[in-house]
Design a protein around this motif. Sequence first.
Motif, PDB file in Angstrom:
ATOM      1  N   ASP A  18       4.006   8.024   6.318  1.00 24.42           N
ATOM      2  CA  ASP A  18       4.511   6.966   5.313  1.00 24.42           C
ATOM      3  C   ASP A  18       5.779   7.006   4.963  1.00 24.42           C
ATOM      4  O   ASP A  18       6.679   6.046   5.239  1.00 24.42           O
ATOM      5  N   ASP A  52      -0.461  12.190   6.235  1.00 22.79           N
ATOM      6  CA  ASP A  52      -0.404  10.551   5.899  1.00 22.79           C
ATOM      7  C   ASP A  52       1.004  10.476   5.067  1.00 22.79           C
ATOM      8  O   ASP A  52       1.695   9.351   5.314  1.00 22.79           O
ATOM      9  N   ARG A  53       1.070  11.023   4.218  1.00 24.74           N
ATOM     10  CA  ARG A  53       2.303  10.820   3.182  1.00 24.74           C
ATOM     11  C   ARG A  53       3.558  11.033   4.060  1.00 24.74           C
ATOM     12  O   ARG A  53       4.543  10.264   3.771  1.00 24.74           O
ATOM     13  N   PRO A  69       1.841   5.058  -0.784  1.00 24.75           N
ATOM     14  CA  PRO A  69       0.876   6.062  -0.704  1.00 24.75           C
ATOM     15  C   PRO A  69       0.397   6.524  -1.811  1.00 24.75           C
ATOM     16  O   PRO A  69       1.100   6.725  -2.725  1.00 24.75           O
ATOM     17  N   ASP A 102       0.788  -1.273  -0.108  1.00 21.89           N
ATOM     18  CA  ASP A 102      -0.038  -0.162   0.045  1.00 21.89           C
ATOM     19  C   ASP A 102       0.935   1.370  -0.021  1.00 21.89           C
ATOM     20  O   ASP A 102       1.057   1.920   1.045  1.00 21.89           O
ATOM     21  N   ARG A 146       5.207  -2.656   7.638  1.00 25.74           N
ATOM     22  CA  ARG A 146       6.277  -1.575   7.358  1.00 25.74           C
ATOM     23  C   ARG A 146       6.216  -0.782   9.065  1.00 25.74           C
ATOM     24  O   ARG A 146       7.021  -0.320   9.412  1.00 25.74           O
ATOM     25  N   ALA A 147       4.889  -0.558   9.301  1.00 31.46           N
ATOM     26  CA  ALA A 147       4.913   0.070  10.733  1.00 31.46           C
ATOM     27  C   ALA A 147       5.708  -0.632  11.897  1.00 31.46           C
ATOM     28  O   ALA A 147       6.259  -0.307  12.751  1.00 31.46           O
ATOM     29  N   ARG A 199      -4.124  10.485  -0.706  1.00 30.68           N
ATOM     30  CA  ARG A 199      -3.517  10.690   0.822  1.00 30.68           C
ATOM     31  C   ARG A 199      -3.308  11.727   1.312  1.00 30.68           C
ATOM     32  O   ARG A 199      -2.408  12.700   0.684  1.00 30.68           O
ATOM     33  N   ARG A 254       1.200  -2.238   4.996  1.00 29.08           N
ATOM     34  CA  ARG A 254       1.352  -1.028   5.771  1.00 29.08           C
ATOM     35  C   ARG A 254       1.516  -1.647   7.214  1.00 29.08           C
ATOM     36  O   ARG A 254       2.403  -0.908   7.806  1.00 29.08           O
ATOM     37  N   GLU A 275       7.953   6.197   7.965  1.00 26.76           N
ATOM     38  CA  GLU A 275       7.961   4.827   8.188  1.00 26.76           C
ATOM     39  C   GLU A 275       9.114   4.038   7.332  1.00 26.76           C
ATOM     40  O   GLU A 275       9.696   3.159   7.523  1.00 26.76           O
ATOM     41  N   GLU A 276       8.739   4.639   5.762  1.00 21.47           N
ATOM     42  CA  GLU A 276       9.612   3.682   4.807  1.00 21.47           C
ATOM     43  C   GLU A 276      10.977   4.028   4.888  1.00 21.47           C
ATOM     44  O   GLU A 276      11.856   3.030   4.887  1.00 21.47           O
ATOM     45  N   ARG A 328       0.016   5.855  15.111  1.00 21.34           N
ATOM     46  CA  ARG A 328      -0.527   5.024  14.232  1.00 21.34           C
ATOM     47  C   ARG A 328      -0.306   3.564  14.367  1.00 21.34           C
ATOM     48  O   ARG A 328      -1.292   2.609  14.129  1.00 21.34           O
TER      49      ARG A 328
END
Length: 187
Positions: A18, A14-15, A6, A4, A101-102, A10, A98, A21-22, A65
Amino acid sequence: MPSDAPAPSRSARDRILDAFEELLAEQSERAATLDAVAARAGVSKGGLLYHFASKEALVDGVLDRFSALVDEDVERMRAAEAGPVDYFLRTSIPTDSRFERAVIAVARLAQAADPRARDALADAQRVWLGALEESVGDPLAARMVMLIGDGMYYNTALLPAANTVLRDETDVDQLIALVQRFAHPAE
């Protein structure tokens, strides 16, 4: 599960999360600088700072999150048609999701000695273990399921080329059937 990445629709917030996190998952906490996060999210540094005034605020956002994702995961686990044990073990195999990744992002923060991230991982473990205990009725059996899930993750995520433990879906099905027999001996 599909990745998922981005989507353009979004929100900027959120981006940014994301992107943070990435960068954590792909590289490290040190590589996830404000400049790198802004560039990855496609926002200006000022835009990033509008949503997150500091790197600490970004960490808080990722941890919030993560907590919400864990809550959603436990709800799915408890409602799973095949039961929490089956669900937990099947979701112990990495997917490019997602949620995974979190988990990795929070683990990277914990590796960088962030006590809040360590606490968040410990809280997630307690919640998953609690759901397993409710399902199997035996704390030791629940811990066994959790440790097997951890081993499945290790072998499939960290040793994918050398993994000879779980070779295919049949191996997974057979392992889950065996664990079910131990976790639910009276059934």
